[in-house]
Design a protein around this motif. Sequence first.
Motif, PDB file in Angstrom:
ATOM      1  N   PHE A  44     -33.497   3.521 -13.503  1.00  0.00           N
ATOM      2  CA  PHE A  44     -33.759   2.123 -13.146  1.00  0.00           C
ATOM      3  C   PHE A  44     -34.060   1.335 -14.410  1.00  0.00           C
ATOM      4  O   PHE A  44     -34.815   1.793 -15.262  1.00  0.00           O
ATOM      5  N   GLU A  45     -33.475   0.160 -14.496  1.00  0.00           N
ATOM      6  CA  GLU A  45     -33.694  -0.684 -15.664  1.00  0.00           C
ATOM      7  C   GLU A  45     -35.020  -1.415 -15.555  1.00  0.00           C
ATOM      8  O   GLU A  45     -35.456  -1.775 -14.463  1.00  0.00           O
ATOM      9  N   GLN A  46     -35.638  -1.624 -16.703  1.00  0.00           N
ATOM     10  CA  GLN A  46     -36.869  -2.403 -16.740  1.00  0.00           C
ATOM     11  C   GLN A  46     -36.538  -3.875 -16.526  1.00  0.00           C
ATOM     12  O   GLN A  46     -35.458  -4.326 -16.879  1.00  0.00           O
ATOM     13  N   GLU A  47     -37.471  -4.572 -15.921  1.00  0.00           N
ATOM     14  CA  GLU A  47     -37.360  -6.015 -15.685  1.00  0.00           C
ATOM     15  C   GLU A  47     -36.194  -6.379 -14.771  1.00  0.00           C
ATOM     16  O   GLU A  47     -35.669  -7.500 -14.838  1.00  0.00           O
ATOM     17  N   VAL A  48     -35.770  -5.443 -13.919  1.00  0.00           N
ATOM     18  CA  VAL A  48     -34.736  -5.700 -12.918  1.00  0.00           C
ATOM     19  C   VAL A  48     -35.363  -5.475 -11.554  1.00  0.00           C
ATOM     20  O   VAL A  48     -36.087  -4.510 -11.348  1.00  0.00           O
ATOM     21  N   THR A  49     -35.104  -6.384 -10.636  1.00  0.00           N
ATOM     22  CA  THR A  49     -35.600  -6.263  -9.270  1.00  0.00           C
ATOM     23  C   THR A  49     -34.486  -5.690  -8.404  1.00  0.00           C
ATOM     24  O   THR A  49     -33.340  -6.137  -8.485  1.00  0.00           O
ATOM     25  N   TYR A  50     -34.841  -4.701  -7.590  1.00  0.00           N
ATOM     26  CA  TYR A  50     -33.873  -4.021  -6.737  1.00  0.00           C
ATOM     27  C   TYR A  50     -34.258  -4.195  -5.274  1.00  0.00           C
ATOM     28  O   TYR A  50     -35.442  -4.232  -4.939  1.00  0.00           O
ATOM     29  N   THR A  51     -33.261  -4.239  -4.412  1.00  0.00           N
ATOM     30  CA  THR A  51     -33.529  -4.188  -2.981  1.00  0.00           C
ATOM     31  C   THR A  51     -33.788  -2.723  -2.621  1.00  0.00           C
ATOM     32  O   THR A  51     -33.446  -1.811  -3.377  1.00  0.00           O
ATOM     33  N   GLU A  52     -34.357  -2.496  -1.449  1.00  0.00           N
ATOM     34  CA  GLU A  52     -34.591  -1.115  -1.016  1.00  0.00           C
ATOM     35  C   GLU A  52     -33.271  -0.351  -0.917  1.00  0.00           C
ATOM     36  O   GLU A  52     -33.184   0.815  -1.283  1.00  0.00           O
ATOM     37  N   ARG A  53     -32.244  -1.027  -0.460  1.00  0.00           N
ATOM     38  CA  ARG A  53     -30.934  -0.391  -0.346  1.00  0.00           C
ATOM     39  C   ARG A  53     -30.412   0.050  -1.718  1.00  0.00           C
ATOM     40  O   ARG A  53     -29.873   1.145  -1.868  1.00  0.00           O
ATOM     41  N   GLN A  54     -30.586  -0.802  -2.720  1.00  0.00           N
ATOM     42  CA  GLN A  54     -30.145  -0.447  -4.073  1.00  0.00           C
ATOM     43  C   GLN A  54     -30.935   0.751  -4.615  1.00  0.00           C
ATOM     44  O   GLN A  54     -30.357   1.649  -5.229  1.00  0.00           O
ATOM     45  N   VAL A  55     -32.240   0.753  -4.374  1.00  0.00           N
ATOM     46  CA  VAL A  55     -33.081   1.874  -4.809  1.00  0.00           C
ATOM     47  C   VAL A  55     -32.599   3.160  -4.141  1.00  0.00           C
ATOM     48  O   VAL A  55     -32.414   4.189  -4.795  1.00  0.00           O
ATOM     49  N   ASN A  56     -32.369   3.095  -2.837  1.00  0.00           N
ATOM     50  CA  ASN A  56     -31.893   4.264  -2.098  1.00  0.00           C
ATOM     51  C   ASN A  56     -30.563   4.769  -2.644  1.00  0.00           C
ATOM     52  O   ASN A  56     -30.353   5.970  -2.797  1.00  0.00           O
ATOM     53  N   GLN A  57     -29.656   3.846  -2.943  1.00  0.00           N
ATOM     54  CA  GLN A  57     -28.341   4.230  -3.462  1.00  0.00           C
ATOM     55  C   GLN A  57     -28.453   4.916  -4.820  1.00  0.00           C
ATOM     56  O   GLN A  57     -27.770   5.916  -5.075  1.00  0.00           O
ATOM     57  N   ILE A  58     -29.293   4.399  -5.687  1.00  0.00           N
ATOM     58  CA  ILE A  58     -29.462   4.984  -7.023  1.00  0.00           C
ATOM     59  C   ILE A  58     -30.056   6.385  -6.910  1.00  0.00           C
ATOM     60  O   ILE A  58     -29.563   7.335  -7.525  1.00  0.00           O
TER      61      ILE A  58
END
Length: 102
Positions: A44-58
């Motif tokens: 995960f990149e610093q200073e980037v906001t992710y949706t829960e879906r994006q977090v799950n995908q990563i």
Amino acid sequence: MSNLQLEAWEEKVLKTYLDGVNLTKIPASRKKRLVVLRWLIRKFEQEVTYTERQVNQIIARHHSDYATLRRELIGYQMMERENGFYWRLPASVWKSETEIMK
């Protein structure tokens, strides 16, 4: 344990639990799990906001149990969550295994 010994031990842990970029299983040991989580948070990149879906995908790119790993990242304060959005926190605020045990 010196920094060199610690790095060698962490590399050994990662070799044990990783098959390429895939996490073969989540370590039961908190100490080993912390090593794996430190590896995972770097996806995960610093200073980037992710949706829960994006977090799950990563996370799912590396292990199928993304919900457990997502909760662990939050629990160790490696990520923060608010209103369905997630972001990586700086390493200076991450909890250690002894802080989690409290």
